[in-house]
Enzyme design. Structure first.
Site, PDB file in Angstrom:
ATOM      1  N   ASP A   6       9.820  -9.228 -21.621  1.00  0.00           N
ATOM      2  CA  ASP A   6      10.079  -9.414 -23.049  1.00  0.00           C
ATOM      3  C   ASP A   6       9.713  -8.128 -23.773  1.00  0.00           C
ATOM      4  O   ASP A   6       8.537  -7.779 -23.888  1.00  0.00           O
ATOM      5  CB  ASP A   6       9.254 -10.594 -23.587  1.00  0.00           C
ATOM      6  CG  ASP A   6       9.388 -10.753 -25.090  1.00  0.00           C
ATOM      7  OD1 ASP A   6      10.504 -10.515 -25.607  1.00  0.00           O
ATOM      8  OD2 ASP A   6       8.384 -11.110 -25.750  1.00  0.00           O
ATOM      9  N   ILE A   7      10.734  -7.419 -24.263  1.00  0.00           N
ATOM     10  CA  ILE A   7      10.528  -6.124 -24.913  1.00  0.00           C
ATOM     11  C   ILE A   7      10.488  -6.320 -26.424  1.00  0.00           C
ATOM     12  O   ILE A   7      11.504  -6.626 -27.051  1.00  0.00           O
ATOM     13  CB  ILE A   7      11.653  -5.141 -24.539  1.00  0.00           C
ATOM     14  CG1 ILE A   7      11.739  -4.987 -23.017  1.00  0.00           C
ATOM     15  CG2 ILE A   7      11.420  -3.792 -25.205  1.00  0.00           C
ATOM     16  CD1 ILE A   7      12.956  -4.202 -22.545  1.00  0.00           C
ATOM     17  N   ASN A   9       8.889  -4.927 -30.400  1.00  0.00           N
ATOM     18  CA  ASN A   9       8.747  -3.663 -31.127  1.00  0.00           C
ATOM     19  C   ASN A   9       7.402  -2.995 -30.889  1.00  0.00           C
ATOM     20  O   ASN A   9       7.297  -1.765 -30.934  1.00  0.00           O
ATOM     21  CB  ASN A   9       8.930  -3.911 -32.627  1.00  0.00           C
ATOM     22  CG  ASN A   9      10.371  -4.195 -32.993  1.00  0.00           C
ATOM     23  OD1 ASN A   9      11.234  -3.354 -32.823  1.00  0.00           O
ATOM     24  ND2 ASN A   9      10.630  -5.403 -33.479  1.00  0.00           N
ATOM     25  N   ASN A  11       4.881  -4.349 -28.291  1.00  0.00           N
ATOM     26  CA  ASN A  11       4.463  -4.490 -26.897  1.00  0.00           C
ATOM     27  C   ASN A  11       5.600  -4.961 -26.009  1.00  0.00           C
ATOM     28  O   ASN A  11       6.541  -5.619 -26.468  1.00  0.00           O
ATOM     29  CB  ASN A  11       3.306  -5.496 -26.779  1.00  0.00           C
ATOM     30  CG  ASN A  11       2.026  -5.008 -27.422  1.00  0.00           C
ATOM     31  OD1 ASN A  11       1.536  -3.933 -27.098  1.00  0.00           O
ATOM     32  ND2 ASN A  11       1.472  -5.786 -28.346  1.00  0.00           N
ATOM     33  N   VAL A  13       5.908  -7.343 -22.707  1.00  0.00           N
ATOM     34  CA  VAL A  13       5.147  -8.318 -21.936  1.00  0.00           C
ATOM     35  C   VAL A  13       5.913  -8.647 -20.660  1.00  0.00           C
ATOM     36  O   VAL A  13       7.116  -8.922 -20.695  1.00  0.00           O
ATOM     37  CB  VAL A  13       4.903  -9.610 -22.756  1.00  0.00           C
ATOM     38  CG1 VAL A  13       4.061 -10.592 -21.946  1.00  0.00           C
ATOM     39  CG2 VAL A  13       4.195  -9.271 -24.072  1.00  0.00           C
ATOM     40  N   ALA A 109      16.760 -11.602 -29.568  1.00  0.00           N
ATOM     41  CA  ALA A 109      16.871 -12.361 -28.325  1.00  0.00           C
ATOM     42  C   ALA A 109      15.645 -13.239 -28.084  1.00  0.00           C
ATOM     43  O   ALA A 109      15.759 -14.374 -27.595  1.00  0.00           O
ATOM     44  CB  ALA A 109      17.071 -11.398 -27.158  1.00  0.00           C
ATOM     45  N   ASP A 110      14.469 -12.716 -28.433  1.00  0.00           N
ATOM     46  CA  ASP A 110      13.237 -13.474 -28.196  1.00  0.00           C
ATOM     47  C   ASP A 110      13.197 -14.779 -28.972  1.00  0.00           C
ATOM     48  O   ASP A 110      12.585 -15.757 -28.533  1.00  0.00           O
ATOM     49  CB  ASP A 110      12.015 -12.623 -28.529  1.00  0.00           C
ATOM     50  CG  ASP A 110      12.029 -12.083 -29.954  1.00  0.00           C
ATOM     51  OD1 ASP A 110      13.128 -11.862 -30.510  1.00  0.00           O
ATOM     52  OD2 ASP A 110      10.932 -11.866 -30.516  1.00  0.00           O
ATOM     53  N   THR A 133       5.184  -8.478 -34.152  1.00  0.00           N
ATOM     54  CA  THR A 133       5.234  -7.409 -35.145  1.00  0.00           C
ATOM     55  C   THR A 133       5.644  -7.989 -36.494  1.00  0.00           C
ATOM     56  O   THR A 133       5.108  -7.622 -37.545  1.00  0.00           O
ATOM     57  CB  THR A 133       6.232  -6.322 -34.712  1.00  0.00           C
ATOM     58  OG1 THR A 133       5.881  -5.874 -33.398  1.00  0.00           O
ATOM     59  CG2 THR A 133       6.203  -5.152 -35.670  1.00  0.00           C
ATOM     60  N   THR A 185     -16.755  -5.470 -48.604  1.00  0.00           N
ATOM     61  CA  THR A 185     -15.339  -5.084 -48.578  1.00  0.00           C
ATOM     62  C   THR A 185     -14.666  -5.561 -47.295  1.00  0.00           C
ATOM     63  O   THR A 185     -13.573  -6.126 -47.318  1.00  0.00           O
ATOM     64  CB  THR A 185     -15.196  -3.553 -48.694  1.00  0.00           C
ATOM     65  OG1 THR A 185     -15.732  -3.128 -49.955  1.00  0.00           O
ATOM     66  CG2 THR A 185     -13.740  -3.135 -48.605  1.00  0.00           C
TER      67      THR A 185
END
Length: 258
Positions: A6-7, A9, A11, A13, A109-110, A133, A185
């Site tokens: 699974d490509i 943006n 990573n 996997v 596609a994912d 992402t 903060t």
């Protein structure tokens, strides 16, 4: 063994499935479209070797990608190093998911792969929330049809923008918070990110249910690395499967290799 890729943006996997369809191992690499086929192959074979997997055992490969240049890279890798013709998720591939979308070619596609896995393991109707992402919401109706969804900025993307576009706000870890009001903060930023996204997630799912399911119950499933911090906190997310996309890739591979 089946090699699922699974490509994304951010990573890439990888998952290895044994003959019984069990996930025998998985790993993650940083996405880099400038790396060559040979560089990726060297890294992947080393990772397989460290997990006790001989690449000669691989009998099939399936790829989904939202980074077009890397489709060629990994297709070449499959042919050159594994002597395999991979199944690449795209037009003409049988997914088992009818797509009711204005332009199906626009869909990552994912997202279709996730829908296929969710239908198989959690049944339709369902909503898949993928913490990548981008944070995406994908909707499958009662007929098992993919009807669309929602795309919003991912958590890490928002945090990076907050840090890089301000002079005094530090980088922060993304983690579950117990209190809304921070007394520093850093804790204030962590709270804003955590509870801000929690409110967005539940708010969007609630709107989807009202609009598409007339307020009736529908299962919401989360995937992606950061999904785990919202389990038990979201009013609507009932299941979390970090490897949902890999399982979906295996299912689609089987549909196209019979």
């Amino acid at each position: 063994m089946i090699f699922a890729v699974d490509i994304g943006n951010t990573n890439i996997v990888f998952g290895i499935f044994d003959k019984q369809g069990n996930l025998a191992g998985n790993c993650r690499l940083t996405t880099d479209s400038m790396r060559t086929t040979d560089e990726y192959a060297a890294t992947i074979m080393l990772l397989l070797k460290n997990r006790g997997i001989d690449f000669d055992q691989l009998s099939g490969m399936v790829i989904s990608s939202v980074v077009p240049p890397l489709v060629y890279t990994f297709t070449k890798l499959a042919r050159k190093y594994f002597d395999i013709e991979p199944v690449v998720i795209g037009p003409g591939i049988k997914t088992g998911v009818p797509v009711k979308f204005e332009n199906p070619k626009e869909i990552g596609a994912d997202r279709i792969v996730n829908a296929a896995a969710a239908i198989k393991y959690y049944k339709a109707p369902c909503i898949v929330v993928d913490f990548g992402t981008a944070t995406t919401f994908d909707v499958v109706n009662r007929k098992g049809e993919y009807i669309g969804g929602v795309i919003s900025p991912g958590i890490k993307l928002s945090v990076n923008a907050l840090h890089s576009k301000t002079a005094k706000l530090p980088e922060i870890e993304i983690e579950k918070c117990r209190k809304v009001v921070g007394n520093s903060t850093t804790s204030s930023m962590k709270s804003g990110v955590y509870f801000g996204y929690l409110s967005m997630i539940d708010g969007i799912i609630e709107k989807i249910i009202e609009e598409q399911f007339e307020g009736s119950s529908v299962k919401a499933v989360a995937t992606g690395g950061l999904g785990s911090i919202y389990i038990g906190e979201s009013k609507y997310i009932q299941e979390y499967e970090p490897n949902l996309t890999l399982y979906g890739l295996r299912l689609i591979y089987e549909k196209n290799s019979a």
